[in-house]
Design an enzyme around this catalytic site. Sequence first.
Site, short mmCIF file in Angstrom:
data_model
loop_
_atom_site.label_atom_id
_atom_site.label_comp_id
_atom_site.label_asym_id
_atom_site.label_seq_id
_atom_site.Cartn_x
_atom_site.Cartn_y
_atom_site.Cartn_z
N ASN A 32 -4.91 11.18 11.97
CA ASN A 32 -3.82 12.04 12.47
C ASN A 32 -3.29 12.96 11.36
O ASN A 32 -2.26 13.61 11.54
CB ASN A 32 -2.67 11.19 13.04
CG ASN A 32 -2.06 10.27 12.00
OD1 ASN A 32 -2.49 10.28 10.84
ND2 ASN A 32 -1.08 9.48 12.39
N ASP A 74 -3.66 9.37 16.81
CA ASP A 74 -2.82 8.39 16.17
C ASP A 74 -3.13 7.00 16.74
O ASP A 74 -3.21 6.86 17.97
CB ASP A 74 -1.37 8.79 16.51
CG ASP A 74 -0.39 8.14 15.58
OD1 ASP A 74 -0.49 6.92 15.39
OD2 ASP A 74 0.47 8.87 15.06
N ARG A 100 -0.02 3.85 2.95
CA ARG A 100 -0.59 3.09 1.82
C ARG A 100 0.25 3.10 0.56
O ARG A 100 -0.23 2.64 -0.49
CB ARG A 100 -1.96 3.67 1.48
CG ARG A 100 -1.89 5.13 1.00
CD ARG A 100 -3.17 5.57 0.36
NE ARG A 100 -3.37 7.00 0.33
CZ ARG A 100 -2.97 7.81 -0.64
NH1 ARG A 100 -2.31 7.30 -1.68
NH2 ARG A 100 -3.23 9.09 -0.60
N THR A 144 -4.69 -5.72 0.82
CA THR A 144 -4.44 -5.41 -0.58
C THR A 144 -4.30 -6.69 -1.41
O THR A 144 -3.75 -7.70 -0.93
CB THR A 144 -3.17 -4.54 -0.72
OG1 THR A 144 -2.82 -4.46 -2.09
CG2 THR A 144 -1.98 -5.08 0.04
N SER A 179 6.54 -5.23 -1.94
CA SER A 179 7.18 -4.02 -1.36
C SER A 179 7.10 -4.17 0.15
O SER A 179 6.33 -4.98 0.66
CB SER A 179 6.45 -2.74 -1.79
OG SER A 179 5.19 -2.66 -1.13
N TYR A 181 5.73 -2.11 2.02
CA TYR A 181 4.34 -1.75 2.32
C TYR A 181 3.43 -2.98 2.18
O TYR A 181 2.64 -3.30 3.08
CB TYR A 181 3.86 -0.63 1.37
CG TYR A 181 2.37 -0.68 1.14
CD1 TYR A 181 1.49 -0.25 2.13
CD2 TYR A 181 1.83 -1.21 -0.05
CE1 TYR A 181 0.11 -0.35 1.94
CE2 TYR A 181 0.47 -1.31 -0.23
CZ TYR A 181 -0.38 -0.88 0.76
OH TYR A 181 -1.74 -1.00 0.58
N HIS A 182 3.53 -3.67 1.02
CA HIS A 182 2.65 -4.82 0.81
C HIS A 182 2.91 -5.91 1.86
O HIS A 182 1.99 -6.57 2.33
CB HIS A 182 2.81 -5.37 -0.61
CG HIS A 182 2.18 -4.51 -1.68
ND1 HIS A 182 2.90 -3.59 -2.41
CD2 HIS A 182 0.91 -4.43 -2.15
CE1 HIS A 182 2.09 -2.98 -3.28
NE2 HIS A 182 0.88 -3.47 -3.14
N LYS A 185 1.04 -5.41 5.04
CA LYS A 185 -0.35 -5.87 4.96
C LYS A 185 -0.43 -7.39 5.18
O LYS A 185 -1.38 -7.89 5.75
CB LYS A 185 -0.95 -5.51 3.60
CG LYS A 185 -1.05 -4.01 3.34
CD LYS A 185 -2.22 -3.40 4.08
CE LYS A 185 -2.48 -1.98 3.65
NZ LYS A 185 -3.63 -1.36 4.30
N GLN A 208 -7.90 -5.53 -1.26
CA GLN A 208 -8.39 -4.44 -2.12
C GLN A 208 -7.51 -4.31 -3.36
O GLN A 208 -6.28 -4.23 -3.24
CB GLN A 208 -8.34 -3.15 -1.30
CG GLN A 208 -8.69 -1.89 -2.04
CD GLN A 208 -10.18 -1.82 -2.33
OE1 GLN A 208 -11.01 -1.72 -1.44
NE2 GLN A 208 -10.51 -1.91 -3.60
N ARG A 240 -1.30 8.72 -12.24
CA ARG A 240 -0.10 9.36 -12.80
C ARG A 240 -0.18 9.45 -14.32
O ARG A 240 0.20 10.46 -14.91
CB ARG A 240 1.14 8.61 -12.33
CG ARG A 240 1.36 8.80 -10.83
CD ARG A 240 2.10 7.69 -10.16
NE ARG A 240 3.23 7.21 -10.92
CZ ARG A 240 4.26 7.94 -11.29
NH1 ARG A 240 4.28 9.22 -10.97
NH2 ARG A 240 5.24 7.42 -11.95
N THR A 252 4.47 6.80 -18.18
CA THR A 252 5.55 5.86 -17.84
C THR A 252 5.00 4.46 -17.55
O THR A 252 4.75 4.11 -16.40
CB THR A 252 6.33 6.37 -16.61
OG1 THR A 252 5.37 6.71 -15.58
CG2 THR A 252 7.16 7.58 -16.94
N ARG A 325 10.71 -1.15 -10.19
CA ARG A 325 10.30 -2.14 -9.19
C ARG A 325 10.86 -3.52 -9.54
O ARG A 325 11.19 -3.77 -10.71
CB ARG A 325 8.78 -2.25 -9.13
CG ARG A 325 8.11 -0.92 -8.85
CD ARG A 325 6.63 -1.09 -8.60
NE ARG A 325 6.02 0.20 -8.35
CZ ARG A 325 4.86 0.38 -7.76
NH1 ARG A 325 4.16 -0.66 -7.36
NH2 ARG A 325 4.38 1.58 -7.56
#
Length: 416
Positions: A32, A74, A100, A144, A179, A181-182, A185, A208, A240, A252, A325
């Site tokens: 999407n 979607d 992700r 993950t 997080s 996000y995690h 999963k 992953q 980064r 950083t 974090r």
Amino acid sequence: MKVLITGIDGYSGWPLALHLLARGHAVVGIDNFVTRKRVKEVGSWSATPIPSFARRQAAVRELLGQEIGFYRGDLGDYDLVRRVLETERPDAIVHLAEQRSAPYSMIDVHHAVATQVENLTGTLHLLYAMREVSPETHLVKMGTMGEYGTPNVDIPEGFFEVEFRGRKDTLPFPRQAGSWYHWSKVFDSGDVMFASKIWGLRATDVMQGVIYGIRTPEITDDRLFTRFDFDETWGTALNRFIAQAILGLPITAYGRGEQKRGFIALEDSMQSLRLAVEHPADPGQYRVFNQFDAAYSVNQLAEIAHRVGAELGLQPTIEHPPDPRVEAEQHYYVPLHDHLPRLGYVRTRELESVVREIFHDLLKYRRRLEARRHVVQPTTQWRSADSRPALEARHPPSAPSAAPPEPGHDPARSTA
Ligand code: USQ
């Protein structure tokens, strides 16, 4: 085999399509284009210019003489998901179409909810559609390594034997994600495991590690490049650090920098996913692969980016800002990874040589990095605003570097 890739326009989806085509598999995809939209939402873009999907398909036609089937849509639309599976009846689905980014999920309540609703809905829709119209299809689900967190014991592949009060069992290894996000999963993993059990579906859950690199042997032309994200939300630490070295911004390495993660090169991740597809799980089997090659600390990544950048005449500096974090900054980390080697997996790339390759590719696109330098340094915070002053007193930021102040640093985007 015929493989449906959800998220085919993304960082892993696109090179996976090329990799599978090169090995004689038929590929059809769905996307999407939300990654393109969301990277724009945070004011960034891919350092490698990414053509429209139609142009990508045309480049594959011209350069490889192959066709990629495509549905724009979607996974939140169940009728579409069901129709795609009914029409295509793929041998395997590689499910990559999820939000992700850990930092994106931590921006605020809306980003946290969007991450979890979208990720869980897409997976559940695929599972239900498989059950209804394509029960033989093998689901290879992108999870993950971050689902496990950083426990003080070795990390097995999904399951471990446990003895408690004189009784033994083989149980899912505990998950301690870092997080929203995690955690999405983790919840997905539970859903895939449950669907395999009740409906007899075949599933491989891929834990992953962090993927690095922008080239695979099939990427023979800049039109076939995959994305390289480097902003604070969508770029991984290594991406980064390389961008920071090129831009003359401090690298950083958060906190003590002893946070360790498992890493794998892009082309080796593609090799692993193909092996999972070519060796499907049995009906009713839910198996877990820990997909990474080696663990590195954030400090090691920073040192490699620093070393290669200096070799190329850049003048990188490394800083240790307080970790935005909430994570262990020094910890034990020994995950196991035996399942893929048993299917014939062999590591082909080393981290430092890939980092060198990335620097060379990116120096060509330096102006694209320059144009987005204001979105590179971190602003998103994991902890509540109240607890930050105490933390910063314990871990004061390193002395400011000679780099100019960040014009785009926007404290208003820092979140509670
Ligand atoms: N980090 C820094 N400095 C930075 C950015 C990150 O020190 O400027 C640190 C983080 O605090 C963390 C480590 O680097 O300790 C890894 O962060 P990351 O942003 O490279 O990776 P992460 O947020 O864990 O997520 C990435 C991908 C995600 C994938 C995951 C695999 O974005 O899609 O699931 O890697 S894993 O890390 O194994 O969970």
